[in-house]
Structures are given as C-alpha cells and as structure tokens.
Motif scaffolding. Sequence first.
Motif, PDB file in Angstrom:
ATOM      1  N   PHE A  50       0.798  -1.216   0.000  1.00  0.00           N
ATOM      2  CA  PHE A  50       0.000   0.000   0.000  1.00  0.00           C
ATOM      3  C   PHE A  50       0.840   1.280   0.000  1.00  0.00           C
ATOM      4  CE2 PHE A  50      -1.998   3.483   2.292  1.00  0.00           C
ATOM      5  CZ  PHE A  50      -3.112   3.699   1.499  1.00  0.00           C
ATOM      6  N   THR A  51       1.789   1.401   0.900  1.00  0.00           N
ATOM      7  CA  THR A  51       2.494   2.675   1.078  1.00  0.00           C
ATOM      8  C   THR A  51       3.217   3.144  -0.189  1.00  0.00           C
ATOM      9  OG1 THR A  51       2.688   2.312   3.458  1.00  0.00           O
ATOM     10  CG2 THR A  51       4.189   3.934   2.478  1.00  0.00           C
ATOM     11  N   ARG A  83      -7.433   4.246 -12.403  1.00  0.00           N
ATOM     12  CA  ARG A  83      -8.547   3.548 -11.750  1.00  0.00           C
ATOM     13  C   ARG A  83      -9.029   4.314 -10.516  1.00  0.00           C
ATOM     14  NH1 ARG A  83      -7.139  -2.757 -11.302  1.00  0.00           N
ATOM     15  NH2 ARG A  83      -9.226  -2.794 -10.416  1.00  0.00           N
ATOM     16  N   VAL A  84      -8.100   4.921  -9.794  1.00  0.00           N
ATOM     17  CA  VAL A  84      -8.446   5.716  -8.608  1.00  0.00           C
ATOM     18  C   VAL A  84      -9.304   6.911  -9.010  1.00  0.00           C
ATOM     19  CG1 VAL A  84      -7.439   7.305  -6.891  1.00  0.00           C
ATOM     20  CG2 VAL A  84      -6.551   4.978  -7.133  1.00  0.00           C
ATOM     21  N   VAL A  85      -8.913   7.603 -10.065  1.00  0.00           N
ATOM     22  CA  VAL A  85      -9.671   8.768 -10.533  1.00  0.00           C
ATOM     23  C   VAL A  85     -11.090   8.355 -10.908  1.00  0.00           C
ATOM     24  CG1 VAL A  85      -9.845  10.454 -12.418  1.00  0.00           C
ATOM     25  CG2 VAL A  85      -7.676  10.135 -11.228  1.00  0.00           C
ATOM     26  N   LYS A  86     -11.246   7.250 -11.617  1.00  0.00           N
ATOM     27  CA  LYS A  86     -12.578   6.775 -12.006  1.00  0.00           C
ATOM     28  C   LYS A  86     -13.430   6.442 -10.783  1.00  0.00           C
ATOM     29  CE  LYS A  86     -11.344   5.020 -16.548  1.00  0.00           C
ATOM     30  NZ  LYS A  86     -11.083   3.835 -17.373  1.00  0.00           N
ATOM     31  N   ASN A  93     -17.225  11.215  -2.146  1.00  0.00           N
ATOM     32  CA  ASN A  93     -16.700  11.329  -0.782  1.00  0.00           C
ATOM     33  C   ASN A  93     -15.567  10.351  -0.483  1.00  0.00           C
ATOM     34  OD1 ASN A  93     -18.527  13.373  -0.186  1.00  0.00           O
ATOM     35  ND2 ASN A  93     -20.102  11.905   0.425  1.00  0.00           N
ATOM     36  N   LEU A  94     -15.131   9.632  -1.465  1.00  0.00           N
ATOM     37  CA  LEU A  94     -14.100   8.615  -1.267  1.00  0.00           C
ATOM     38  C   LEU A  94     -12.721   9.270  -1.143  1.00  0.00           C
ATOM     39  CD1 LEU A  94     -14.013   5.480  -1.208  1.00  0.00           C
ATOM     40  CD2 LEU A  94     -13.505   5.570  -3.643  1.00  0.00           C
ATOM     41  N   SER A  95     -12.019   8.950  -0.068  1.00  0.00           N
ATOM     42  CA  SER A  95     -10.673   9.510   0.102  1.00  0.00           C
ATOM     43  C   SER A  95      -9.708   8.837  -0.881  1.00  0.00           C
ATOM     44  CB  SER A  95     -10.178   9.281   1.532  1.00  0.00           C
ATOM     45  OG  SER A  95      -9.891   7.909   1.736  1.00  0.00           O
ATOM     46  N   LEU A  96      -8.608   9.489  -1.112  1.00  0.00           N
ATOM     47  CA  LEU A  96      -7.594   8.936  -2.002  1.00  0.00           C
ATOM     48  C   LEU A  96      -7.069   7.605  -1.448  1.00  0.00           C
ATOM     49  CD1 LEU A  96      -5.938   9.380  -4.575  1.00  0.00           C
ATOM     50  CD2 LEU A  96      -4.265  10.595  -3.193  1.00  0.00           C
ATOM     51  N   ALA A  97      -6.800   7.575  -0.155  1.00  0.00           N
ATOM     52  CA  ALA A  97      -6.293   6.347   0.470  1.00  0.00           C
ATOM     53  C   ALA A  97      -7.297   5.198   0.319  1.00  0.00           C
ATOM     54  CB  ALA A  97      -5.975   6.590   1.939  1.00  0.00           C
ATOM     55  N   MET A  98      -8.569   5.482   0.523  1.00  0.00           N
ATOM     56  CA  MET A  98      -9.584   4.430   0.397  1.00  0.00           C
ATOM     57  C   MET A  98      -9.706   3.979  -1.060  1.00  0.00           C
ATOM     58  SD  MET A  98     -11.529   2.298   1.755  1.00  0.00           S
ATOM     59  CE  MET A  98     -11.618   2.801   3.431  1.00  0.00           C
ATOM     60  N   ALA A  99      -9.593   4.903  -1.993  1.00  0.00           N
ATOM     61  CA  ALA A  99      -9.675   4.537  -3.412  1.00  0.00           C
ATOM     62  C   ALA A  99      -8.506   3.633  -3.799  1.00  0.00           C
ATOM     63  CB  ALA A  99      -9.701   5.792  -4.281  1.00  0.00           C
ATOM     64  N   MET A 102      -9.189   0.253  -2.392  1.00  0.00           N
ATOM     65  CA  MET A 102     -10.211  -0.457  -3.170  1.00  0.00           C
ATOM     66  C   MET A 102      -9.634  -1.024  -4.467  1.00  0.00           C
ATOM     67  SD  MET A 102     -13.516   1.993  -2.479  1.00  0.00           S
ATOM     68  CE  MET A 102     -14.641   1.073  -3.535  1.00  0.00           C
ATOM     69  N   VAL A 103      -8.782  -0.259  -5.123  1.00  0.00           N
ATOM     70  CA  VAL A 103      -8.152  -0.744  -6.359  1.00  0.00           C
ATOM     71  C   VAL A 103      -7.305  -1.976  -6.049  1.00  0.00           C
ATOM     72  CG1 VAL A 103      -6.419  -0.206  -8.126  1.00  0.00           C
ATOM     73  CG2 VAL A 103      -8.213   1.449  -7.590  1.00  0.00           C
ATOM     74  N   MET A 104      -6.567  -1.917  -4.947  1.00  0.00           N
ATOM     75  CA  MET A 104      -5.743  -3.066  -4.560  1.00  0.00           C
ATOM     76  C   MET A 104      -6.614  -4.274  -4.222  1.00  0.00           C
ATOM     77  SD  MET A 104      -2.739  -1.350  -2.259  1.00  0.00           S
ATOM     78  CE  MET A 104      -1.777  -2.868  -2.125  1.00  0.00           C
ATOM     79  N   ALA A 105      -7.724  -4.030  -3.525  1.00  0.00           N
ATOM     80  CA  ALA A 105      -8.599  -5.119  -3.097  1.00  0.00           C
ATOM     81  C   ALA A 105      -9.332  -5.761  -4.269  1.00  0.00           C
ATOM     82  CB  ALA A 105      -9.605  -4.601  -2.070  1.00  0.00           C
TER      83      ALA A 105
END
Length: 135
Positions: A50-51, A83-86, A93-99, A102-105
């Motif tokens: 993640f980091t 993918r994060v931008v989409k 309301n989705l934070s960048l970290a959560m996005a 989610m992409v990783m998951a």
Amino acid sequence: MNHTAMRNRALVRAAREYIEGERLKGRTPTITETAEAVVDRPAPSYFISFTPLYNGVCHILGSSGAVKPTTLSRQRLMDVAERVVKLRQNHANLSLAMAVTMVMAEGGAPRFYITPSSAKQILARELVTPRQFNF
C-alpha cells in the motif's frame, strides 16, 4: 510471501497456461516466446504494498501536465491512478487512500509489470529442470 515471490509464482502459472495452450496447437514455444507473451497478459494483482503505491499515486496525481511513463513501475502507478480517478468520480466522498485500497482489493492488473528479459530469467530458473543423470 513477499510481493516479488507472489508475482514470480503468478508469472510461472501464466507461463504454464500459455505453454499448455501452445502445445494444444501443436507448438512448443521457447522460453523467450513465452516470456514475451506472458508479460502483457493480465496479472492477478499489482504486486506492490500500500504505502509505495499510495505515495506513487499521490505523486502522479499531483504532477502538472501529462506525465509519460518511462518505466514499467511508473506505468503501474499511472494505471492505478487512472482507476483511482474513475472510482473517485463515481464516489465523490471517497478519500484517495480508500480509493487506492479499493483498487488493490479489487485485484487484477492489466499486465505483469516486468520486462520480457526479467521474465525470461525467472521462467528459466523456475520452469527448466536440471537434467537427471544416472550414476
């Protein structure tokens, strides 16, 4: 198991599938052909923690103008950033970290981010068995 070992394992699995498919067609591909074919196939993961992924995506999204990928590592970051931008467009309301999480998951990357030459070395080490000698 670390990300490199997981990537190598997935690469070998994809190579075996490719080789089997080619054998069904009556062909026996070389390691070079196999490596070149497999690196561009979809991968089950981005194979990064993640980091560094989060930091890289932040850098990509924070840069001004069009950023051109110069390495496969950068291409991976750009693919994730896209993918994060989409995701964030669909979920305001989705934070960048959560996005990024989610992409990783979600799993699945568009390719193995490895050069054919590196893939060839991995496949040669993992697929080619040493000769058996009778003493």
